[in-house]
Design a protein around this motif. Structure first.
Motif, PDB file in Angstrom:
ATOM      1  N   ALA A   1       0.839  -1.208   0.000  1.00 24.17           N
ATOM      2  CA  ALA A   1       0.000   0.000   0.000  1.00 24.17           C
ATOM      3  C   ALA A   1       0.870   1.253   0.000  1.00 24.17           C
ATOM      4  O   ALA A   1       0.575   2.223  -0.715  1.00 24.17           O
ATOM      5  N   ILE A   2       1.936   1.244   0.760  1.00 24.01           N
ATOM      6  CA  ILE A   2       2.855   2.396   0.799  1.00 24.01           C
ATOM      7  C   ILE A   2       3.472   2.619  -0.574  1.00 24.01           C
ATOM      8  O   ILE A   2       3.604   3.761  -1.036  1.00 24.01           O
ATOM      9  N   VAL A   3       3.839   1.546  -1.248  1.00 21.26           N
ATOM     10  CA  VAL A   3       4.396   1.654  -2.600  1.00 21.26           C
ATOM     11  C   VAL A   3       3.375   2.278  -3.542  1.00 21.26           C
ATOM     12  O   VAL A   3       3.691   3.181  -4.329  1.00 21.26           O
ATOM     13  N   LEU A   4       2.119   1.815  -3.477  1.00 20.59           N
ATOM     14  CA  LEU A   4       1.066   2.369  -4.334  1.00 20.59           C
ATOM     15  C   LEU A   4       0.884   3.864  -4.080  1.00 20.59           C
ATOM     16  O   LEU A   4       0.773   4.657  -5.019  1.00 20.59           O
ATOM     17  N   LEU A   5       0.863   4.249  -2.819  1.00 20.64           N
ATOM     18  CA  LEU A   5       0.700   5.661  -2.478  1.00 20.64           C
ATOM     19  C   LEU A   5       1.866   6.499  -2.997  1.00 20.64           C
ATOM     20  O   LEU A   5       1.668   7.595  -3.523  1.00 20.64           O
ATOM     21  N   SER A   6       3.077   5.972  -2.870  1.00 18.64           N
ATOM     22  CA  SER A   6       4.247   6.678  -3.376  1.00 18.64           C
ATOM     23  C   SER A   6       4.165   6.862  -4.891  1.00 18.64           C
ATOM     24  O   SER A   6       4.455   7.946  -5.414  1.00 18.64           O
ATOM     25  N   LEU A   7       3.740   5.831  -5.594  1.00 17.01           N
ATOM     26  CA  LEU A   7       3.615   5.921  -7.052  1.00 17.01           C
ATOM     27  C   LEU A   7       2.506   6.884  -7.468  1.00 17.01           C
ATOM     28  O   LEU A   7       2.638   7.592  -8.468  1.00 17.01           O
ATOM     29  N   LEU A   8       1.430   6.937  -6.696  1.00 22.45           N
ATOM     30  CA  LEU A   8       0.373   7.914  -6.988  1.00 22.45           C
ATOM     31  C   LEU A   8       0.918   9.330  -6.838  1.00 22.45           C
ATOM     32  O   LEU A   8       0.645  10.208  -7.659  1.00 22.45           O
ATOM     33  N   ARG A   9       1.686   9.561  -5.778  1.00 20.37           N
ATOM     34  CA  ARG A   9       2.285  10.889  -5.576  1.00 20.37           C
ATOM     35  C   ARG A   9       3.234  11.238  -6.726  1.00 20.37           C
ATOM     36  O   ARG A   9       3.221  12.361  -7.222  1.00 20.37           O
ATOM     37  N   GLN A  10       4.035  10.278  -7.144  1.00 20.78           N
ATOM     38  CA  GLN A  10       4.942  10.503  -8.272  1.00 20.78           C
ATOM     39  C   GLN A  10       4.158  10.800  -9.552  1.00 20.78           C
ATOM     40  O   GLN A  10       4.647  11.507 -10.429  1.00 20.78           O
ATOM     41  N   GLY A  11       2.947  10.249  -9.648  1.00 19.04           N
ATOM     42  CA  GLY A  11       2.107  10.464 -10.813  1.00 19.04           C
ATOM     43  C   GLY A  11       1.308  11.754 -10.763  1.00 19.04           C
ATOM     44  O   GLY A  11       0.493  12.022 -11.645  1.00 19.04           O
ATOM     45  N   GLY A  12       1.506  12.554  -9.699  1.00 17.36           N
ATOM     46  CA  GLY A  12       0.859  13.859  -9.622  1.00 17.36           C
ATOM     47  C   GLY A  12      -0.376  13.918  -8.751  1.00 17.36           C
ATOM     48  O   GLY A  12      -1.121  14.896  -8.796  1.00 17.36           O
ATOM     49  N   TYR A  13      -0.593  12.888  -7.939  1.00 21.86           N
ATOM     50  CA  TYR A  13      -1.779  12.852  -7.077  1.00 21.86           C
ATOM     51  C   TYR A  13      -1.399  13.003  -5.602  1.00 21.86           C
ATOM     52  O   TYR A  13      -0.316  12.626  -5.183  1.00 21.86           O
TER      53      TYR A  13
END
Length: 117
Positions: free
Chosen positions: A17-29
């Motif tokens: 879940a932490i990885v998913l959240l980090s990738l969302l942030r990197q994607g502009g969210y």
């Protein structure tokens, strides 16, 4: 500036879940999220608020992505639902897409998560 996004994460691994959240942030969210790891918690989260995105692991101890999708669609037929799995076969992925999932991503290749969202 990051775009706010209310995300329900159906995932039994806190690290994933932490990885998913980090990738969302990197994607502009800027994810405002809740992580659930069982059917009862999923039902409670769906009743608690309206979500803009659901990310679901395929295999949890008492729930799979097909069951999660059915529960989500019963409450909100329009919320985007993406399956994020470590191992999902083509047959399961095709069935999920036919049942209303928007996309699926393999945990080993999450580079396109931001674009998929």
């Amino acid at each position: 500036m990051l775009k706010p996004l209310k995300v329900l994460i159906v995932e039994d691994s806190e690290i994933d879940a932490i990885v998913l959240l980090s990738l969302l942030r990197q994607g502009g969210y800027d994810p405002d999220f809740r992580r659930v790891d069982n059917a009862a918690a999923l039902e409670a989260a769906l009743r608690a608020q309206k979500w803009e995105l659901v990310l679901s692991d395929h295999s949890l101890p008492d729930l799979d992505s097909s069951q999660a999708l059915q529960r989500v669609r019963a409450v909100d037929p329009d919320v985007p639902f993406l399956i994020v799995s470590g191992a999902i076969g083509d047959e399961v992925a095709v069935a999920a897409m036919k049942a209303g999932a928007q996309d699926y991503l393999m945990k080993s290749n999450l580079a396109r998560l931001g674009a998929a969202v």
